[in-house]
Design a protein around this motif. Structure first.
Motif, PDB file in Angstrom:
ATOM      1  N   ASP A  74       0.837  -1.196   0.000  1.00 39.97           N
ATOM      2  CA  ASP A  74       0.000   0.000   0.000  1.00 39.97           C
ATOM      3  C   ASP A  74       0.876   1.252   0.000  1.00 39.97           C
ATOM      4  OD1 ASP A  74      -2.425  -1.472   0.178  1.00 39.97           O
ATOM      5  OD2 ASP A  74      -2.156  -1.675   2.340  1.00 39.97           O
ATOM      6  N   ALA A  75       1.910   1.246   0.844  1.00 39.01           N
ATOM      7  CA  ALA A  75       2.823   2.384   0.915  1.00 39.01           C
ATOM      8  C   ALA A  75       3.555   2.576  -0.403  1.00 39.01           C
ATOM      9  CB  ALA A  75       3.803   2.190   2.066  1.00 39.01           C
ATOM     10  N   ARG A  76       3.949   1.467  -1.037  1.00 41.89           N
ATOM     11  CA  ARG A  76       4.639   1.564  -2.325  1.00 41.89           C
ATOM     12  C   ARG A  76       3.737   2.187  -3.395  1.00 41.89           C
ATOM     13  NH1 ARG A  76       3.977  -1.505  -6.468  1.00 41.89           N
ATOM     14  NH2 ARG A  76       2.979  -3.175  -5.246  1.00 41.89           N
ATOM     15  N   ILE A  77       2.471   1.763  -3.429  1.00 36.95           N
ATOM     16  CA  ILE A  77       1.536   2.326  -4.408  1.00 36.95           C
ATOM     17  C   ILE A  77       1.288   3.796  -4.117  1.00 36.95           C
ATOM     18  CG2 ILE A  77      -0.844   2.211  -5.247  1.00 36.95           C
ATOM     19  CD1 ILE A  77      -0.728  -0.829  -4.638  1.00 36.95           C
ATOM     20  N   LEU A  78       1.122   4.138  -2.846  1.00 35.02           N
ATOM     21  CA  LEU A  78       0.886   5.538  -2.475  1.00 35.02           C
ATOM     22  C   LEU A  78       2.041   6.419  -2.920  1.00 35.02           C
ATOM     23  CD1 LEU A  78      -0.768   7.693  -0.995  1.00 35.02           C
ATOM     24  CD2 LEU A  78       0.388   7.013   1.121  1.00 35.02           C
ATOM     25  N   ALA A  79       3.245   5.900  -2.831  1.00 33.78           N
ATOM     26  CA  ALA A  79       4.419   6.687  -3.215  1.00 33.78           C
ATOM     27  C   ALA A  79       4.415   7.011  -4.713  1.00 33.78           C
ATOM     28  CB  ALA A  79       5.692   5.934  -2.841  1.00 33.78           C
ATOM     29  N   GLU A  80       3.729   6.174  -5.511  1.00 38.83           N
ATOM     30  CA  GLU A  80       3.669   6.421  -6.954  1.00 38.83           C
ATOM     31  C   GLU A  80       2.660   7.490  -7.328  1.00 38.83           C
ATOM     32  OE1 GLU A  80       3.021   3.034  -9.410  1.00 38.83           O
ATOM     33  OE2 GLU A  80       4.221   1.674  -8.169  1.00 38.83           O
ATOM     34  N   LEU A  81       1.714   7.778  -6.439  1.00 42.16           N
ATOM     35  CA  LEU A  81       0.554   8.579  -6.797  1.00 42.16           C
ATOM     36  C   LEU A  81       0.708  10.034  -6.388  1.00 42.16           C
ATOM     37  CD1 LEU A  81      -2.189   6.033  -5.675  1.00 42.16           C
ATOM     38  CD2 LEU A  81      -1.257   6.361  -7.971  1.00 42.16           C
ATOM     39  N   ASP A  82      -0.118  10.871  -7.035  1.00 42.38           N
ATOM     40  CA  ASP A  82      -0.201  12.282  -6.675  1.00 42.38           C
ATOM     41  C   ASP A  82      -1.111  12.392  -5.455  1.00 42.38           C
ATOM     42  OD1 ASP A  82      -0.609  14.969  -6.411  1.00 42.38           O
ATOM     43  OD2 ASP A  82      -1.430  15.285  -8.418  1.00 42.38           O
TER      44      ASP A  82
END
Length: 449
Positions: free
Chosen positions: A318-326
């Motif tokens: 979840d943290a990895r995906i969040l880091a990709e997003l605006d």
């Protein structure tokens, strides 16, 4: 595509959707519309304008095809500004096709997409903003969109554009008068009049720009992407919001491999909700392509819902995906909230909601959050397009430069900026006429008597 100016042609096309229906309409427009229609009806006597006649329809060889109503609209008082005839028969696709073929053999040609509206514009029956309002009305998917589009079709947006353009022309007329009499000292009164008129135009522009942004947002809708790791319930959430089973839901990771789309109405706004493939490392080339499309969808979305599993808590993926997003266009949605007493703790405070796709708990709050985040509007004074907003912003930039030129005492630059502002507005309605400026000058200041 460039406009086709072959206005001497007579065009023909069905005016009703393809498929079986109670009524099917064939429309003709152009100089030979009346003659071709009379040939298709084997009619010798003239038709009175705007009066319905019961007629038999024939092919160009004299064979009877149908029976229906004929309406004749002579130029210039028709939709296109040309002679228009409508043959309103029974809604048989085959009969319409045979009538259209016969019309072609009698001298008409098939109309291009949008050509009737294009001719209406070229013949001065509507301006560009009205034509776009017509298209918006046809494609409206909510009552709010339909009402706003009708307002544009009836000219409400165009009226405001023309009023603002006239106000700017008045400022330009004052400026041109000062330039014409530059050898005379017009004094502070002239400068004060310019400054006041310019400020009035800027205030009008700001109000109109706000309304246009509202109309454009209502007309174009928004896209919201559901993103997250596999098996957090993205597809279940899509189905729950849509109120039907659109996406396949299983416990198998990677079930969603392609994008699944649903349209919702949220606060008068049409929202395209897109269920995406779970973001994870995968050796499956099909799943990898789905993940690539997911990332592309996120990039083109106005808002993102990062769905996480409330029962499992916040994971490193979840943290990895969040880091990709605006993170400025994102809300974290804890799904499976029926399995926990309260929301899990995030590493840092972020906008979040707890919902249950299974029970429906929290879905109303999620809809309200989307309405707030997307700036959804219940209504707009008229429909608009992104190009309209851009043109108004360009006008605003030109007026800002005009104010700077006025403060510098450079009225030649001021006049140039005002012309640019007027030209930007002209692109909205399709009007470009330098004579308007000359007319304003002569009527008020008698320049060049």
């Amino acid at each position: 595509m460039a406009l086709d100016y072959r206005l001497g042609d007579t065009i023909v096309a069905p005016a009703t959707a393809m498929g079986e229906a109670g009524v099917g309409i064939l429309r003709l427009s152009g100089p030979r519309a009346l003659a071709i229609a009379r040939a298709l009806c084997r009619r010798q006597r003239p038709w009175e304008p705007r009066r319905a006649y019961l007629q038999r329809f024939y092919d160009d060889r004299g064979g009877a095809l149908d029976q229906g109503i004929v309406l004749y609209f002579p130029a210039p008082n028709s939709f296109t500004g040309e002679d228009v005839v409508e043959l309103q028969g029974h809604g048989s696709p085959l009969v319409l096709q045979l009538l259209q073929q016969s019309a072609r053999r009698l001298g008409a040609r098939d109309a291009r997409p949008g050509e009737f509206s294009e001719r209406a514009f070229l013949n001065g029956r509507m301006d560009l903003a009205q034509a776009e309002g017509l298209a918006d009305l046809i494609h409206a998917q909510s009552e709010s969109q339909a009402r706003a589009a009708l307002a544009s079709l009836e000219g409400r947006f165009s009226e405001k554009i023309n009023e603002l353009r006239e106000a700017i022309l008045q400022v330009l007329a004052l400026c041109e008068a000062g330039l014409d009499f530059s050898e005379e000292d017009l004094g502070s009164a002239h400068r004060d009049a310019l400054e006041q008129a310019l400020k009035t135009s800027q205030r009008r522009l700001e109000s109109l720009l706000q309304q246009a942004r509202q109309g454009a947002r209502l007309a174009r809708g928004a896209r919201v992407a559901l993103i997250g790791r596999p098996n957090v319930g993205k597809s279940s959430l899509l189905n729950a919001l849509a109120g039907r089973e659109s996406a396949i839901v299983t416990a198998i990771a990677g079930t969603t491999r392609d994008l699944v789309r649903e349209e919702l109405q949220i606060g008068g706004l049409t929202v395209e909700l897109v269920d995406t493939a779970g973001l994870q490392d995968s050796a499956d080339p099909v799943e990898r392509e789905g993940i690539r499309r997911s990332r592309a969808t996120v990039a083109s979305s106005q808002w993102v819902l990062l769905v996480a599993d409330a029962a499992a808590g916040w994971k490193s993926d979840d943290a990895r995906i969040l880091a990709e997003l605006d993170s400025q266009r994102l809300t974290i949605v804890w799904n499976k909230g029926d399995l926990v007493a309260k929301a899990p703790v995030l590493p840092e405070p972020r906008p979040q909601l707890v919902v249950s796709a299974r029970t429906g708990a929290g879905l109303d709050a999620l809809r309200m959050e989307l309405q707030r985040s997307l700036g959804a509007v219940e209504a707009a004074p008229f429909s608009a397009r992104n190009r309209h907003v851009h043109a108004l912003e360009e006008c605003g930039n030109a007026l800002t430069e005009a104010a700077t030129a006025l403060s510098m005492g450079n009225e030649e630059l001021l006049a140039e900026c005002l012309r640019a502002a007027g030209a930007s507005l002209a692109t909205v309605t399709g009007a470009m006429d330098v004579e308007e400026i000359l007319g304003a000058i002569f009527s008020q200041f008698c320049i060049g008597k």
